[in-house]
Design a protein around this motif. Structure first.
Motif, PDB file in Angstrom:
ATOM      1  N   LEU A   1      60.883  19.217  -4.182  1.00  0.00           N
ATOM      2  CA  LEU A   1      59.853  18.525  -3.407  1.00  0.00           C
ATOM      3  C   LEU A   1      59.967  17.023  -3.704  1.00  0.00           C
ATOM      4  CD1 LEU A   1      56.957  21.042  -4.167  1.00  0.00           C
ATOM      5  CD2 LEU A   1      58.250  20.869  -2.036  1.00  0.00           C
TER       6      LEU A   1
ATOM      7  N   LEU B   1      51.682  34.457  12.025  1.00  0.00           N
ATOM      8  CA  LEU B   1      51.028  33.147  12.041  1.00  0.00           C
ATOM      9  C   LEU B   1      50.496  32.827  13.436  1.00  0.00           C
ATOM     10  CD1 LEU B   1      50.290  30.798  10.152  1.00  0.00           C
ATOM     11  CD2 LEU B   1      52.083  29.544  11.293  1.00  0.00           C
TER      12      LEU B   1
ATOM     13  N   CYS C   1      49.411  23.689  -1.396  1.00  0.00           N
ATOM     14  CA  CYS C   1      49.520  24.490  -0.179  1.00  0.00           C
ATOM     15  C   CYS C   1      48.139  24.946   0.289  1.00  0.00           C
ATOM     16  CB  CYS C   1      50.393  25.709  -0.451  1.00  0.00           C
ATOM     17  SG  CYS C   1      50.536  26.795   0.977  1.00  0.00           S
ATOM     18  N   ILE C   2      47.773  24.586   1.510  1.00  0.00           N
ATOM     19  CA  ILE C   2      46.461  24.983   2.023  1.00  0.00           C
ATOM     20  C   ILE C   2      46.485  26.465   2.408  1.00  0.00           C
ATOM     21  CG2 ILE C   2      46.810  24.476   4.494  1.00  0.00           C
ATOM     22  CD1 ILE C   2      44.027  23.098   4.405  1.00  0.00           C
TER      23      ILE C   2
ATOM     24  N   PRO D   1      54.406  27.126  -7.694  1.00  0.00           N
ATOM     25  CA  PRO D   1      55.040  27.582  -6.448  1.00  0.00           C
ATOM     26  C   PRO D   1      54.331  27.058  -5.204  1.00  0.00           C
ATOM     27  CG  PRO D   1      53.791  29.378  -7.446  1.00  0.00           C
ATOM     28  CD  PRO D   1      53.787  28.234  -8.436  1.00  0.00           C
TER      29      PRO D   1
ATOM     30  N   GLY E   1      54.364  27.701   7.223  1.00  0.00           N
ATOM     31  CA  GLY E   1      53.800  29.020   6.937  1.00  0.00           C
ATOM     32  C   GLY E   1      54.562  30.208   7.489  1.00  0.00           C
TER      33      GLY E   1
ATOM     34  N   LEU F   1      57.654  34.386  -7.034  1.00  0.00           N
ATOM     35  CA  LEU F   1      57.379  32.969  -6.778  1.00  0.00           C
ATOM     36  C   LEU F   1      57.845  32.083  -7.935  1.00  0.00           C
ATOM     37  CD1 LEU F   1      53.827  33.354  -5.213  1.00  0.00           C
ATOM     38  CD2 LEU F   1      55.757  32.221  -4.093  1.00  0.00           C
TER      39      LEU F   1
ATOM     40  N   SER G   1      57.017  32.544   3.789  1.00  0.00           N
ATOM     41  CA  SER G   1      56.557  33.898   3.466  1.00  0.00           C
ATOM     42  C   SER G   1      57.652  34.924   3.724  1.00  0.00           C
ATOM     43  CB  SER G   1      55.337  34.269   4.323  1.00  0.00           C
ATOM     44  OG  SER G   1      54.319  33.335   4.135  1.00  0.00           O
TER      45      SER G   1
ATOM     46  N   LEU H   1      49.053  18.018   8.503  1.00  0.00           N
ATOM     47  CA  LEU H   1      48.814  17.993   7.061  1.00  0.00           C
ATOM     48  C   LEU H   1      50.077  17.860   6.225  1.00  0.00           C
ATOM     49  CD1 LEU H   1      46.098  20.718   6.370  1.00  0.00           C
ATOM     50  CD2 LEU H   1      45.942  18.258   5.951  1.00  0.00           C
ATOM     51  N   ALA H   2      51.142  18.559   6.621  1.00  0.00           N
ATOM     52  CA  ALA H   2      52.336  18.585   5.772  1.00  0.00           C
ATOM     53  C   ALA H   2      53.007  17.224   5.706  1.00  0.00           C
ATOM     54  CB  ALA H   2      53.316  19.640   6.279  1.00  0.00           C
TER      55      ALA H   2
HETATM   56  C1  HEM Z   1      55.234  32.058   0.118  1.00  0.00           C
HETATM   57  C2  HEM Z   1      54.586  31.295   0.937  1.00  0.00           C
HETATM   58  C3  HEM Z   1      54.362  29.828   0.770  1.00  0.00           C
HETATM   59  C4  HEM Z   1      54.817  28.975  -0.195  1.00  0.00           C
HETATM   60  C5  HEM Z   1      55.715  29.290  -1.393  1.00  0.00           C
HETATM   61  C6  HEM Z   1      54.290  27.659   0.113  1.00  0.00           C
HETATM   62  C7  HEM Z   1      54.516  26.527  -0.662  1.00  0.00           C
HETATM   63  C8  HEM Z   1      53.969  25.289  -0.405  1.00  0.00           C
HETATM   64  C9  HEM Z   1      54.132  24.128  -1.253  1.00  0.00           C
HETATM   65  C10 HEM Z   1      54.928  24.075  -2.548  1.00  0.00           C
HETATM   66  C11 HEM Z   1      53.439  23.102  -0.687  1.00  0.00           C
HETATM   67  C12 HEM Z   1      53.254  21.699  -1.262  1.00  0.00           C
HETATM   68  C13 HEM Z   1      54.422  20.802  -0.949  1.00  0.00           C
HETATM   69  C14 HEM Z   1      54.373  19.477  -1.681  1.00  0.00           C
HETATM   70  O1  HEM Z   1      53.606  19.292  -2.621  1.00  0.00           O
HETATM   71  O2  HEM Z   1      55.163  18.593  -1.294  1.00  0.00           O
HETATM   72  C15 HEM Z   1      52.867  23.596   0.556  1.00  0.00           C
HETATM   73  C16 HEM Z   1      52.125  22.848   1.446  1.00  0.00           C
HETATM   74  C17 HEM Z   1      51.607  23.333   2.620  1.00  0.00           C
HETATM   75  N1  HEM Z   1      51.609  24.644   3.057  1.00  0.00           N
HETATM   76 FE1  HEM Z   1      52.463  26.215   2.099  1.00  0.00          FE
HETATM   77  N2  HEM Z   1      53.530  27.734   1.250  1.00  0.00           N
HETATM   78  C18 HEM Z   1      53.538  29.044   1.684  1.00  0.00           C
HETATM   79  C19 HEM Z   1      52.871  29.559   2.778  1.00  0.00           C
HETATM   80  C20 HEM Z   1      52.080  28.826   3.631  1.00  0.00           C
HETATM   81  C21 HEM Z   1      51.331  29.390   4.724  1.00  0.00           C
HETATM   82  C22 HEM Z   1      51.240  30.880   5.102  1.00  0.00           C
HETATM   83  C23 HEM Z   1      50.734  28.354   5.381  1.00  0.00           C
HETATM   84  C24 HEM Z   1      49.851  28.552   6.586  1.00  0.00           C
HETATM   85  C25 HEM Z   1      49.393  27.754   7.353  1.00  0.00           C
HETATM   86  C26 HEM Z   1      51.111  27.127   4.671  1.00  0.00           C
HETATM   87  C27 HEM Z   1      50.730  25.834   5.023  1.00  0.00           C
HETATM   88  C28 HEM Z   1      50.962  24.703   4.266  1.00  0.00           C
HETATM   89  C29 HEM Z   1      50.541  23.357   4.652  1.00  0.00           C
HETATM   90  C30 HEM Z   1      49.808  22.967   5.940  1.00  0.00           C
HETATM   91  C31 HEM Z   1      50.937  22.497   3.613  1.00  0.00           C
HETATM   92  C32 HEM Z   1      50.691  20.987   3.522  1.00  0.00           C
HETATM   93  C33 HEM Z   1      49.388  20.797   2.761  1.00  0.00           C
HETATM   94  C34 HEM Z   1      49.025  19.331   2.500  1.00  0.00           C
HETATM   95  O3  HEM Z   1      49.907  18.499   2.217  1.00  0.00           O
HETATM   96  O4  HEM Z   1      47.814  19.044   2.550  1.00  0.00           O
HETATM   97  N3  HEM Z   1      51.915  27.464   3.613  1.00  0.00           N
HETATM   98  N4  HEM Z   1      53.187  24.936   0.693  1.00  0.00           N
END
Ligand code: HEM
Length: 457
Positions: free
Chosen positions: A330, A155, A399-400, A391, A264, A321, A268, A93-94
């Motif tokens: 980003l 995780l 963020c999923i 954030p 993830g 945050l 955190s 996904l990322a």
């Molecule tokens: C403080 C904790 C977290 C912060 C600040 C955070 C922040 C973000 C941000 C800003 C994005 C979007 C990036 C973009 O638009 O380019 C993102 C995407 C993502 N995050 Fe988090 N995240 C956190 C925790 C987690 C956790 C615990 C998971 C668990 C699996 C996770 C999984 C993902 C995934 C898979 C994406 C990609 C989603 C996509 O593009 O469909 N994140 N996160």
């Protein structure tokens, strides 16, 4: 009709002061946080250069809404800093784009439904208890490292509820190579450097091989046995496309796990370290956090059901945050020419945005450098514009793991702050270091045991 009357977009302003061959890249490396704020103050869309390549910095909440929501189909994940990093992320996904991303997002979403957080919270509660039990009064420990280890374990156990201790130890030993490898490639986006036969590259390759073997072994075990739906992996394996009835291939599941492990864990852990760094220099905030914890928990361990009863702690996390968004910068790549607020952004352009600069904009957040959790009180938060706070990003790439992150962070913060005061080992607040995440420069802290105060009957 309206389109023909609209003025044609104009080229965005160019940032002066780049040097030949490097452009403004050194600013981004040496003084990144000052640089993104300067770019913000130059205007809504400003062109700077990374090497010889132009990069578009977009700085207002409304234009970010255009990128992330209104015109999201004209942008994909990508860009100079991102492309190298994705080599380690595969097609999860990322990193994926287009149809594949949308399909995977649909299939993965139920696993992250808010209603499932109570199940996942058990892993967080147990892992944080183990960390707390290993701490001793008066010790100075590398708390940043320990929180990283803890979020990796959380995780891993959230993904695989039937994790053996051997597999858990192997993941903990090798996952740092994946997280660091993605970060290193983002900030040193030169392909050959990462494949030179250097000891550091050999060690990384060996760790990644071991990690991927463990993950593949776990997927194979799950394929062979029953799925209990108590963890993320079962949910991903049970997911079916509504139209075709198809599930995810083994390779796709492997890649999704890699994405989650990278996105993830350090995120955190870093936020939790900020929480303790801020508390150690703000006794007023610390007192209120302790008072709320003592009143709600009365000395017993935190549970998932307690979280809504900790509103002050919730505001502290929101404010952390805001001031320290781990995704401080980003990127996207424009897949078509776009008009952003009257400025032309050409097809193929690298587009950057900085939640850090947005969250520190004095027009949006008065006294932006002041840590003030009460700006999130409902009556004050109402005046914060909708897309001023990102954030977790927004739109289809949001963020999923947002709900999971909130649950995990609140549980860990409550469990540790209830029993420990963490003290800074530096004089005054620690500096922020912006690399793949935005982390405190100092990760060691001194531990002081605290006894919860019971309220009088
Ligand atoms: C403080 C904790 C977290 C912060 C600040 C955070 C922040 C973000 C941000 C800003 C994005 C979007 C990036 C973009 O638009 O380019 C993102 C995407 C993502 N995050 Fe988090 N995240 C956190 C925790 C987690 C956790 C615990 C998971 C668990 C699996 C996770 C999984 C993902 C995934 C898979 C994406 C990609 C989603 C996509 O593009 O469909 N994140 N996160």
């Amino acid at each position: 009709m309206a389109d023909t009357l609209a003025p044609s977009p104009v080229p965005a302003r160019r940032l002066p002061g780049g040097v030949p061959l490097l452009g403004h890249a050194l600013h981004l490396v040496r003084r990144p946080l000052e640089f993104v704020e300067e770019l913000r103050d130059h205007g809504p869309v400003v062109v700077f250069r990374i090497g010889t390549r132009p990069a578009y910095m977009v700085s207002t909440g409304e234009l970010l809404k255009d990128i992330l929501i209104t015109h999201q189909s004209k942008f994909e994940k990508g860009g100079t800093l991102f492309d190298q990093a994705t080599k380690l992320l595969g097609n999860g996904l990322a990193a994926s784009n287009g149809e594949l991303h949308l399909r995977q997002r649909r299939l993965s979403q139920p696993a992250f439904h808010h209603g499932r957080m109570g199940i996942y919270a058990r892993a967080a509660i147990e892992s944080v208890e183990a960390v707390s039990a290993s701490w001793r009064d008066g010790q100075v420990r590398d708390v940043g490292r320990e929180l990283n280890g803890m979020t990796m374990e959380i995780l891993a156990r959230t993904l695989f509820s039937r994790l053996t201790p051997e597999a858990a130890a192997e993941i903990r030993a090798t996952l740092p190579a994946l997280v660091a490898g993605v970060g290193r490639r983002a900030f040193l986006p030169v392909d050959f450097v990462h494949s030179l036969p250097l000891p550091v590259n050999r060690r990384e390759a060996a760790d990644l091989r071991r990690l991927y073997e463990v993950v593949d072994g776990i997927i194979a075990d799950y394929r062979a046995g029953d799925l209990d739906q108590d963890d993320l992996l079962s949910m991903l394996m049970l997911a079916r496309d509504e139209q075709t009835g198809e599930g995810m291939s083994t390779q796709q599941i492997h890649d999704e796990i890699r994405s989650m492990m990278v996105a993830g864990t350090e995120t955190s852990a870093t936020l939790l370290l900020w929480a303790f760094q801020v508390l150690s220099t703000r006794p007023d905030v610390e007192r209120r956090v302790h008072a709320e914890l003592d009143e709600v928990l009365e000395g017993r361990p935190v549970t998932y059901a307690d979280l809504p009863r900790l509103p002050y702690m919730g505001r502290v996390i929101q404010e952390l945050l805001r001031m320290y968004p781990t995704g401080w910068i980003l990127t996207r790549r424009a897949t078509a020419e776009v008009d952003l607020g009257g400025y032309r952004v050409p097809e193929g352009a690298d587009v950057f945005f900085s939640p850090y600069a947005l969250h520190r904009d004095p027009e949006l957040f008065p006294e932006p450098d002041r840590f003030d959790p009460d700006r999130w009180l409902p009556e004050r938060a109402r005046s914060i514009p909708r897309h001023a706070y990102l954030p977790f990003g927004a739109g289809v790439r949001k963020c999923i793991g947002e709900s999971l992150a909130y649950a995990e962070i609140t549980i860990a913060f409550a469990a540790l702050a209830g029993r420990w005061r963490l003290r800074s080992v530096t004089d005054g607040p620690t500096r922020a270091v912006a690399r793949s995440t935005l982390r405190p420069k100092e990760s060691r802290m001194r531990l002081e045991a605290r006894r919860p105060q019971r309220t009088a009957p």
